[in-house]
Design a protein around this motif. Structure first.
Motif, short mmCIF file in Angstrom:
data_model
loop_
_atom_site.label_atom_id
_atom_site.label_comp_id
_atom_site.label_asym_id
_atom_site.label_seq_id
_atom_site.Cartn_x
_atom_site.Cartn_y
_atom_site.Cartn_z
N ILE A 22 2.01 2.98 2.39
CA ILE A 22 1.51 1.61 2.20
C ILE A 22 2.21 0.67 3.17
CG2 ILE A 22 1.43 -0.31 0.56
CD1 ILE A 22 1.00 1.70 -1.66
N ARG B 180 -2.65 0.01 -3.31
CA ARG B 180 -3.57 0.85 -2.54
C ARG B 180 -4.93 0.14 -2.35
NH1 ARG B 180 -1.76 4.82 0.68
NH2 ARG B 180 -0.11 5.99 -0.28
N PRO C 216 -5.61 7.74 0.72
CA PRO C 216 -5.54 6.46 -0.01
C PRO C 216 -5.05 6.62 -1.44
CG PRO C 216 -7.82 7.21 0.17
CD PRO C 216 -6.99 8.12 1.02
N TYR D 37 1.23 -0.01 -8.29
CA TYR D 37 0.95 0.89 -7.18
C TYR D 37 -0.55 1.02 -6.84
CZ TYR D 37 1.42 4.86 -4.11
OH TYR D 37 1.35 5.68 -3.03
N GLU E 6 -4.68 -2.54 0.29
CA GLU E 6 -4.77 -2.02 1.66
C GLU E 6 -6.23 -1.82 2.07
OE1 GLU E 6 -2.18 1.23 2.74
OE2 GLU E 6 -1.15 -0.53 3.53
N THR F 187 -6.66 2.78 7.05
CA THR F 187 -5.45 2.56 6.26
C THR F 187 -4.49 3.70 6.58
OG1 THR F 187 -6.22 3.84 4.35
CG2 THR F 187 -6.74 1.48 4.37
#
Ligand SMILES: Nc1ncnc2c1ncn2[C@@H]1O[C@H](COP(=O)(O)OP(=O)(O)OP(=O)(O)O)[C@@H](O)[C@H]1O
Length: 320
Positions: free
Chosen positions: A152, A213, A233, A209, A216, A148
């Motif tokens: 984002i 995360r 992350p 939010y 992802e 990741t």
């Protein structure tokens, strides 16, 4: 249908201005592409239905005993700047290995080199016995290494499930075929795993939010990686979201996946990691289990030598 009408009727209407027909069609096409990129008559978005429940025996990230990430002698220069120098990193299946260090220490550059996003100047990257250095990012992903990014990177207009499906396709570059039952099962499993199954049909852009995360991470898990690289992350997350993300990371490693984590919150890193590598100016100045890192004079000096740095406070707190 609109296209057919245009093609049949317009030439008739324009018979009188025969010589300008080509020009007219070209202009019409350009105007349509600019004003209606989604088409003159937008097609209904094709939504797929996820299976109600994922098969119980299946897991997002199966890992064999040989799943292991080994990085040796990794270096990368940018002009005169050595961003990463002679880095050695090991992550065994089921381990959480963290990489910490001040801003500009070379953490993200190391991830970029490991995942094939940028070529290292030298060094080797071996995943489960296979050399992956020099492969393009999609082939590194296909070999079992997912990641990741610090910022984002979701497709906000697509649904949560569609975003995860893209991670699935990254594995075999099968974007051109319709999703198979196995793909949809995997998407469902990943969403269940990160706690987002209830949001599967919502646009990703509307998620809070912390959930973005998580999404992802779900997308990265959809590729069934053997090793997962997570670049900050929990950046920007509130303390509750951070704790939840760390708990999620612990569960991912519990599946047998090797997790390599970049995280600035040193207290969290110390609580979750099996081993920690500390970078400073591109070089690893310490490597070992959290207990050793806490007591390492070089780490204390490196962090405590940065006045007015919020990380310094954290490290002072953690190192006691
Ligand atoms: N594309 C690039 N071109 C030139 N220099 C770069 C490039 N990418 C990184 N650098 C330099 O390499 C060094 C390491 O940067 P990097 O982003 O890897 O650090 P980092 O530890 O991830 O920092 P942060 O914690 O702020 O994300 C820095 O000096 C940075 O300016």
């Amino acid at each position: 249908m609109v296209g057919a009408i245009v093609i049949v009727a317009l030439p008739e209407a324009l018979r009188t201005v025969q010589e300008y027909r080509g020009l007219f069609f070209a202009l019409l096409l350009i105007v349509i592409v600019i004003l209606r990129p989604q088409g003159v008559w937008p097609a209904r978005p094709r939504r797929f239905r996820l299976p109600a429940r994922a098969p119980a025996e299946a897991r997002p990230a199966p890992a064999g005993p040989g799943a292991l990430l080994a990085v040796d002698g990794l270096s990368r220069e940018f002009g005169g700047v050595t961003a990463v120098e002679d880095l050695r990193l090991r992550a065994a299946a089921g381990q959480v290995v963290s990489v910490i260090g001040p801003n500009g220490a070379g953490k993200t550059t190391a991830f970029n080199c490991i995942t094939g996003l940028i070529p290292p100047s030298s060094g080797t990257v071996v995943l489960a016995g296979r050399r992956v250095r020099g492969l393009p990012p999609h082939r590194v992903a296909a070999a079992g290494l997912a990641r990741t990014f610090q910022s984002i990177r979701l497709f906000d207009e697509m649904t949560v499930a569609e975003n995860v499906l893209i991670g699935r396709f990254a594995r075999d570059r099968a974007l051109l075929r319709p999703p198979r039952r196995a793909d949809l099962d995997a998407v469902r499993r990943c969403l269940d795993f990160v706690g987002l199954a209830g949001a599967a049909d919502r646009p990703a852009g509307g998620l809070p939010y912390g959930d973005r995360r998580r999404l992802e991470i779900a997308r990265a898990l959809a590729a069934e990686p053997r090793a997962l690289l997570l670049d900050e992350p929990a950046a920007g997350a509130n303390p509750t979201e951070k704790r939840a993300l760390m708990e999620l990371i612990a569960r991912i490693s519990g599946l047998g996946t090797a997790v390599v984590l970049i995280e600035h919150d040193v207290a969290l890193v110390m609580s979750i990691s099996d081993r920690v590598t500390v970078l400073e100016h591109g070089r690893a100045i310490a490597e070992g289990p959290p207990g050793e890192i806490r007591a390492d004079p070089r780490v204390i000096a490196a962090y405590l030598g940065v006045p007015d740095d919020p990380e310094t406070d954290l490290v002072t707190e953690v190192l006691g």
